[in-house]
Motif scaffolding. Structure first.
Motif, short mmCIF file in Angstrom:
data_model
loop_
_atom_site.label_atom_id
_atom_site.label_comp_id
_atom_site.label_asym_id
_atom_site.label_seq_id
_atom_site.Cartn_x
_atom_site.Cartn_y
_atom_site.Cartn_z
N ASN A 75 -1.52 5.88 9.45
CA ASN A 75 -2.56 4.92 9.03
C ASN A 75 -2.61 4.69 7.53
O ASN A 75 -3.60 4.18 7.01
N VAL A 76 -1.53 5.04 6.81
CA VAL A 76 -1.54 4.88 5.36
C VAL A 76 -1.60 3.41 4.94
O VAL A 76 -2.24 3.07 3.93
N SER A 111 -2.35 10.27 0.67
CA SER A 111 -2.57 9.92 2.07
C SER A 111 -1.52 10.60 2.94
O SER A 111 -0.45 10.97 2.45
N LYS A 151 -3.13 0.91 6.39
CA LYS A 151 -4.53 0.49 6.51
C LYS A 151 -5.35 1.05 5.34
O LYS A 151 -6.19 0.35 4.76
N TYR A 152 -5.08 2.30 4.98
CA TYR A 152 -5.79 2.94 3.89
C TYR A 152 -5.49 2.25 2.56
O TYR A 152 -6.39 2.02 1.74
N GLU A 184 -7.25 -1.12 2.35
CA GLU A 184 -8.68 -0.92 2.13
C GLU A 184 -8.95 -0.51 0.68
O GLU A 184 -9.93 -0.96 0.07
N TYR A 185 -8.08 0.32 0.14
CA TYR A 185 -8.24 0.76 -1.26
C TYR A 185 -8.14 -0.44 -2.21
O TYR A 185 -8.97 -0.59 -3.12
#
Length: 263
Positions: free
Chosen positions: A96-97, A92, A99-100, A103-104
Motif C-alpha cells: 500500500n505504499v 513505508s 496509496k500512502y 496521500e502524503y
C-alpha cells in the motif's frame, strides 16, 4: 513504452537482488544531485525495512548538524542561498505504499516531479513484485559477480514480462547499472553481460560507476565541503569526478524523462 500520465510524478525504484551492491548509496547520491543541482522536486520513500538507509542517514546528519556550530552555520548559509527546504524522506512498507505516497503529497500540498523508492533488499515476494510493476522505472545496480548476476537478470526478465503481460502494470523500463567497477580489473565479465543484456533486450546504462572509498564520506567525516553521501547536500564535485556519477546522472535524466521545475 507506456506513456506517463500527465501531471503525475515519475516513480523511480532502486532494487537489487544482492545486499551490499550499493543500491541505497546510489539512490541517496542521485536524489541529492537531482534536487540540489538539477532543480527536480522530489520525494524519497524508504521501503528498506529494518535497514532504512535513507532515513537513518538523515538522522545521523541531523545529529552532526545539531552538535557542531560550524556545520550548523554552513548548512544554514547553504539553504538560505538554495531557497528551499531539504527534500522530504518518508518511511513505508511495500504494501500500500503507492496509496500512502499519493496521500502524503496531497495532504502536504508539495510539488513533486519525482518519487524515489528505496526497495527492500530482496524483490521476491508478491508485495515486492507488485511494487516493482507500480514503478515507472527501476534501477538495479549489478557487480561483476556471476552468481548474483544470474539472479539480477532473472529479476529483470520477470519485471519486463510482467510489464508486458499485465495491462494495468505501470512499469516502463528496468535499467541495470554496473557499480563498484575496479578500473584495474579485467572487463571480461562486464563486457560479456553487457552484450548479453543487449541480446536479451534488457536495458543497461552506458555509464558505469567506479569503486571509490569516497562514497563513505558523510557529513561527519568530510564536512560541508568534503561530503559525498548526504541527504542535505550534493556530493562535492571534486570528489565525484573520477567515479562516473555525473555521466550516470545525465543518463538517468534522459532515460527517465525527468524535467527540472523551471521547464
Amino acid at each position: 513504452m507506456k506513456q506517463k500520465v500527465k501531471n503525475q510524478p515519475v516513480y523511480l525504484g532502486f532494487a537489487s537482488q544482492k545486499g551490499g551492491v550499493g543500491k541505497s548509496s546510489l539512490a541517496e547520491i542521485l536524489a541529492s544531485i537531482l534536487y540540489y543541482e538539477k532543480g527536480i522536486s522530489l520525494l524519497v520513500v524508504d521501503c528498506d525495512g529494518t535497514q532504512e538507509s535513507f532515513f537513518k542517514l538523515r538522522q545521523r546528519e541531523r545529529r552532526v548538524i545539531e552538535g557542531s556550530e560550524t556545520i550548523s552555520k554552513q548548512m544554514k548559509d547553504f539553504f538560505t542561498k538554495f531557497g528551499k527546504h531539504a527534500y522530504p524522506i518518508i518511511r513505508s512498507t511495500p504494501k500500500n505504499v503507492i496509496k500512502y505516497v499519493n496521500e502524503y503529497i496531497r495532504t502536504h500540498d508539495i510539488k513533486v516531479n519525482l518519487v524515489i523508492f528505496d526497495f527492500p533488499g530482496h524483490a521476491s515476494t508478491e508485495d515486492l513484485l507488485q511494487l516493482s510493476i507500480d514503478m515507472d522505472y527501476i534501477i538495479t545496480p549489478i557487480e561483476a559477480d556471476p552468481q548474483s548476476l544470474v539472479s539480477s537478470f532473472a529479476y529483470a526478465r520477470t519485471i519486463r514480462d510482467l510489464g508486458v503481460g499485465l495491462s494495468d502494470a505501470r512499469i516502463r523500463d528496468l535499467l541495470l547499472l554496473w557499480n563498484k567497477i575496479n578500473r584495474s580489473a579485467s572487463s571480461i565479465v562486464t563486457d560479456y553481460y553487457t552484450q548479453y543484456a543487449k541480446e536479451e533486450d534488457i536495458s543497461i546504462f552506458d555509464a558505469r560507476i567506479y569503486h571509490s572509498v569516497r562514497f563513505s564520506r558523510e557529513l561527519e567525516l568530510g564536512g560541508v565541503k568534503g561530503v559525498f553521501r548526504s541527504s542535505y547536500l550534493p556530493p562535492a564535485l571534486t570528489l565525484r569526478l573520477p567515479t562516473g556519477i555525473d555521466l550516470w546522472v545525465e543518463e538517468v535524466i534522459e532515460k527517465c524523462h525527468l524535467i527540472p521545475d523551471s521547464l
